[in-house]
Design an enzyme around this catalytic site. Structure first.
Site, PDB file in Angstrom:
ATOM      1  N   GLY A  71      22.017 117.443  13.161  1.00 58.90           N
ATOM      2  CA  GLY A  71      22.296 116.234  12.675  1.00 58.90           C
ATOM      3  C   GLY A  71      22.060 115.091  13.460  1.00 58.90           C
ATOM      4  CG  LEU A 109      30.933 108.821   5.252  1.00 57.20           C
ATOM      5  CD1 LEU A 109      31.867 107.839   4.542  1.00 57.20           C
ATOM      6  CD2 LEU A 109      30.421 108.032   6.515  1.00 57.20           C
ATOM      7  CG  HIS A 142      21.679 113.215   2.368  1.00 55.08           C
ATOM      8  ND1 HIS A 142      20.713 114.369   2.367  1.00 55.08           N
ATOM      9  CD2 HIS A 142      22.542 113.759   3.314  1.00 55.08           C
ATOM     10  CE1 HIS A 142      21.019 115.308   3.027  1.00 55.08           C
ATOM     11  NE2 HIS A 142      22.291 115.136   3.483  1.00 55.08           N
ATOM     12  CG  ASP A 184      20.488 114.715   6.795  1.00 51.32           C
ATOM     13  OD1 ASP A 184      21.914 115.020   6.510  1.00 51.32           O
ATOM     14  OD2 ASP A 184      19.943 115.676   6.945  1.00 51.32           O
TER      15      ASP A 184
HETATM   16  C1  NCD Z   1      24.106 118.141   8.271  1.00 43.94           C
HETATM   17  C2  NCD Z   1      25.512 117.974   8.788  1.00 43.94           C
HETATM   18  O1  NCD Z   1      25.516 117.774   9.955  1.00 43.94           O
HETATM   19  O2  NCD Z   1      26.462 117.752   7.971  1.00 43.94           O
HETATM   20  N1  NCD Z   1      23.296 118.354   9.314  1.00 43.94           N
HETATM   21  C3  NCD Z   1      21.923 118.316   9.417  1.00 43.94           C
HETATM   22  O3  NCD Z   1      21.399 118.617  10.607  1.00 43.94           O
HETATM   23  N2  NCD Z   1      21.265 117.633   8.397  1.00 43.94           N
HETATM   24  C4  NCD Z   1      24.203 119.261   7.136  1.00 43.94           C
HETATM   25  C5  NCD Z   1      23.008 118.854   6.213  1.00 43.94           C
HETATM   26  O4  NCD Z   1      22.372 118.118   5.902  1.00 43.94           O
HETATM   27  O5  NCD Z   1      22.264 120.125   5.905  1.00 43.94           O
HETATM   28 ZN    ZN Z   2      22.906 116.076   5.067  1.00 40.25          ZN
HETATM   29 ZN    ZN Z   3      21.041 119.663   4.661  1.00 39.04          ZN
END
Ligand code: NCD
Ligand code: ZN
Ligand code: ZN
Ligand code: ZN
Length: 391
Positions: free
Chosen positions: A284, A21, A18, A265
């Site tokens: 994110g 980029l 996960h 993530d």
């Molecule tokens: C992710 C992103 O910024 O692309 N953001 C997040 O808060 N995790 C999208 C996601 O994984 O849901």
């Molecule tokens: Zn994500």
């Molecule tokens: Zn997500």
């Protein structure tokens, strides 16, 4: 090259299921090149680049580009994740077979927005994925259960006046998808599990023999909602930072295998998209370069995992779940040497601007950790030596 590994821990190269980029679309926040450097520094030899690029990775043109560009950079295998639907949260299934048959050989598909929340579409996606032998990864977050614009709940968030992205938004999708996967005879992977309730659902589903797997992020293993006190946008993430009891449940679940692996993530965002009002900040956090340090602190130090267990959750299980046959393998003669060397007694302090990511949105700024990746080898070639990228 001679590497002095005295006192260090040798692990199979890490695999991240996960990673975001931002190529194509937001190369000002991360490129395949900058993200590959961040991944190598984090000890990764394979990452899966999520489909929510711009345009969305819903066609073989984009998924093949992602794979080719990653190979050109040569620091880590960048496996493209295809979108389940055409366009952002589309109503029609994307051509998964075409993407799977491309040079990028897409092995995993995910929605490009939040979850695939139409149950019929999800059922068809699961049936299709099962026939194709690919994996569906679900960002379990049902948008219609979100109250207000901000993704938080719990006493701290309520006191601070932050609206809710309730546990039910995650848990209802986990429960639904477990049952849909059972009936479709398909596998399903849950992205960024974040609640104690999700852990209970995973236990139930696995107990029923349902082919469900799940990952937890480093930030959900370390941080809780007390971080929201400052209203600093850097702490805004989906799913949100939860309560301490959730953090404890996730650590235990990762140690006993209820949660299978760690997924970063890694989600780079520009300064201007993070420094605004909390509710406006993009969700994110950066993750690739700090993941091992956090797993060492939250899991190894308290005795919840030994280093053998770290190899499992950072490399072997993710490689197995997604069907990567050249990664996460025991090291034997003739095996590709995808390796990560970790110094378990190396103090270092996180400084956003010093990270290889173009973006600086790390929630771990100025925090000191006790373990660090010192070297990474991709098919025998050092991509990192003494903590430095080898281009
Ligand atoms: C992710 C992103 O910024 O692309 N953001 C997040 O808060 N995790 C999208 C996601 O994984 O849901
Ligand atoms: Zn994500
Ligand atoms: Zn997500
Ligand atoms: Zn959505």
């Amino acid at each position: 090259t001679v590497i002095d590994a005295a006192g260090q821990v040798l692990l199979p190269g890490f695999v991240d299921m996960h990673t975001h980029l931002r190529e194509p679309g937001r190369e000002d926040t991360e490129t395949i090149e900058s993200g590959s450097a961040a991944a190598a520094l984090g000890g990764y030899t394979a990452v899966f680049a999520m489909a929510n690029t711009s345009p969305v990775a819903d066609s073989v043109v984009i998924t093949d580009h992602v794979w080719r560009r990653g190979q050109e950079v040569g620091l880590v295998d960048v496996h493209p994740v295809g979108a389940v639907t055409v366009g952002l949260e589309g109503k029609q299934l994307a051509e998964m077979a075409t993407m799977a048959a491309g040079v990028g050989q897409v092995k995993m598909f995910s929605d490009d927005g939040h979850c695939v929340y139409d149950p019929l579409l999800m059922r068809r996606a699961l049936e299709y994925s099962s026939a194709l032998g690919v994996l569906i990864a679900q960002h379990a977050e049902e948008p219609r259960l979100t109250v207000g614009a901000v993704a938080h709940e719990g006493p701290t968030a309520a006191r601070l006046g932050l609206g809710g992205w309730p546990r039910s938004a995650e848990e209802s999708i986990v429960a639904r998808d477990a049952i849909l996967a059972r009936d479709a005879g398909a596998r399903v992977h849950i992205c960024h599990a974040s609640t104690a309730g999700t852990v209970e659902l995973l236990k139930w589903a696995k107990g029923q023999g349902i082919a469900i797997t799940a990952e937890v992020t480093p930030h959900h293993l370390l941080l809780d909602d007390s971080r929201l006190e400052t209203y600093d946008g850097v702490n805004r993430v989906n799913p949100p930072l939860r309560e301490r009891s959730d953090v404890e449940a996730l650590r235990k679940a990762l140690s006993d295998g209820t949660v299978d692996c760690v997924g970063t993530d890694h989600a780079p965002h520009a300064e201007q998209d993070k420094c605004c009002e909390f509710s406006q900040a993009r969700p994110g956090m950066l993750g690739l370069e700090t993941a091992l340090a956090i797993v060492a602190q939250t899991m190894v130090e308290p005795g919840l995992l030994d280093w053998r267990g770290v190899a499992k959750v950072m490399s072997e299980r993710p490689a197995e779940i997604v069907g990567l046959h050249d990664q996460g393998r025991p090291i034997a003669v003739g095996e590709p040497a995808n390796l990560t060397l970790v110094d378990p007694n190396r103090e270092w302090t996180v400084r956003g601007p010093e990270l290889a990511s173009i973006s600086n949105n790390t929630p771990f700024e100025a925090m000191t950790f006790g373990a660090k990746v010192t070297a990474t080898l991709l098919r025998g070639r050092p991509t990192v030596l003494d903590g430095q990228v080898q281009r």
